[in-house]
Write an enzyme that holds these catalytic residues in place. Structure first.
Site, mmCIF file in Angstrom:
data_model
loop_
_atom_site.group_PDB
_atom_site.id
_atom_site.type_symbol
_atom_site.label_atom_id
_atom_site.label_comp_id
_atom_site.label_asym_id
_atom_site.label_seq_id
_atom_site.Cartn_x
_atom_site.Cartn_y
_atom_site.Cartn_z
ATOM 1 N N SER A 10 -7.058 5.658 8.146
ATOM 2 C CA SER A 10 -5.901 5.952 8.991
ATOM 3 C C SER A 10 -6.207 7.084 9.958
ATOM 4 O O SER A 10 -6.997 7.983 9.655
ATOM 5 C CB SER A 10 -4.698 6.343 8.129
ATOM 6 N N TYR A 50 -0.339 10.755 1.319
ATOM 7 C CA TYR A 50 -0.950 9.552 1.896
ATOM 8 C C TYR A 50 -2.184 9.920 2.711
ATOM 9 O O TYR A 50 -3.241 9.296 2.581
ATOM 10 C CB TYR A 50 0.074 8.822 2.753
#
Length: 256
Positions: free
Chosen positions: A148, A161
């Protein structure tokens, strides 16, 4: 003949969102695609139907990640389905670790249970999927971890996350060194904000406009934007690229 003809791919979380886009793209390139799902078999079967309708080959496999023994369960399902649908194929050439979950909240808002769950699915599962799959992964193969852009851009609202994706980037680097002697490349593809059904908040026009401005192109990403990068990394054209994190955020937050 596609660039991946004769190869077998496994895409975790391949039934929806970015994973579905990746599975469909690899299928169009000629790979036999194992579309993994955690709980939504119907969505996985629909993805398989789309790939087949486009002239590709695919089958669905189910295994819930984040539980003890998840990697063994996934590979057992893969082996059984490959024997049924693989037309004599054995092993795997392309492993895409795409499945993941989010954990919303700044550090003071994340519970221990939230933390354990997101790390179990996003870090532990791909680690052991790779470990248990090494004997199946053919020399010259590809491991592609979907990470990400939050490893580069600070988003305190998803701290836990972001930590999991940082771990994936480190795993990518170290495995590239470890597996290079077998001709296996290991890379990470790091998306930004992507318009999929798991981001329903993008339906709000004001919010979408705000996050579109993050990218130098003035829009949010589409699953195809990420899938095309993955297809390149999976191909022979990327044979000299390993241990890298490929930023696929559309140039988000470059001027910050």
């Amino acid at each position: 003949m596609g660039t991946l003809a004769g190869r077998t791919a496994l895409v975790t979380g391949g039934s929806r969102g970015i994973g579905r886009g990746i599975a469909e793209r690899l299928g169009r390139e000629g790979a036999l695609v194992a579309v993994h799902y955690g709980s939504n078999r119907e969505a996985a079967e629909q993805t398989v139907k789309v790939i087949r309708a486009d002239g590709g080959r695919a089958f669905a496999i189910g295994a819930e990640l984040g539980l003890p023994g998840d990697a063994q369960a996934l590979w057992a399902a893969f082996d059984a389905a490959l024997a049924e649908h693989g037309e004599g194929a054995t092993g795997v050439d392309i492993l895409v670790n795409n499945a993941g979950i989010n954990a919303h909240g700044r550090i003071h808002e994340v519970t221990e249970a939230d933390y354990d769950r997101v790390f179990a699915v996003n870090v532990k599962a791909p680690f052991f999927i790779i470990r248990e799959g090494l004997d199946r992964l053919r020399d010259g193969g590809r491991i592609i971890n979907i990470s990400s852009g939050v490893t580069r851009i600070a988003f305190p609202s998803i701290t836990a996350y972001a930590m999991t994706k940082g771990a994936l980037d480190t795993l990518t680097l170290t495995l590239a060194q470890d597996l290079g002697a077998r001709g296996i490349t290991v890379n990470a593809v790091n998306p930004g904000i992507v318009a999929t059904d798991i981001n329903p908040w993008l339906a709000d026009a004001e919010v979408r406009a705000q996050v579109s401005a993050y990218s130098v192109f003035g829009r949010v990403g589409e699953a195809a934007d990420i899938a095309d990068v993955v297809a390149f990394v999976a191909s022979d054209d990327a044979r000299w690229v390993t241990g890298q994190t490929l930023d696929a955020t559309g140039g988000s937050m470059l001027g910050v």
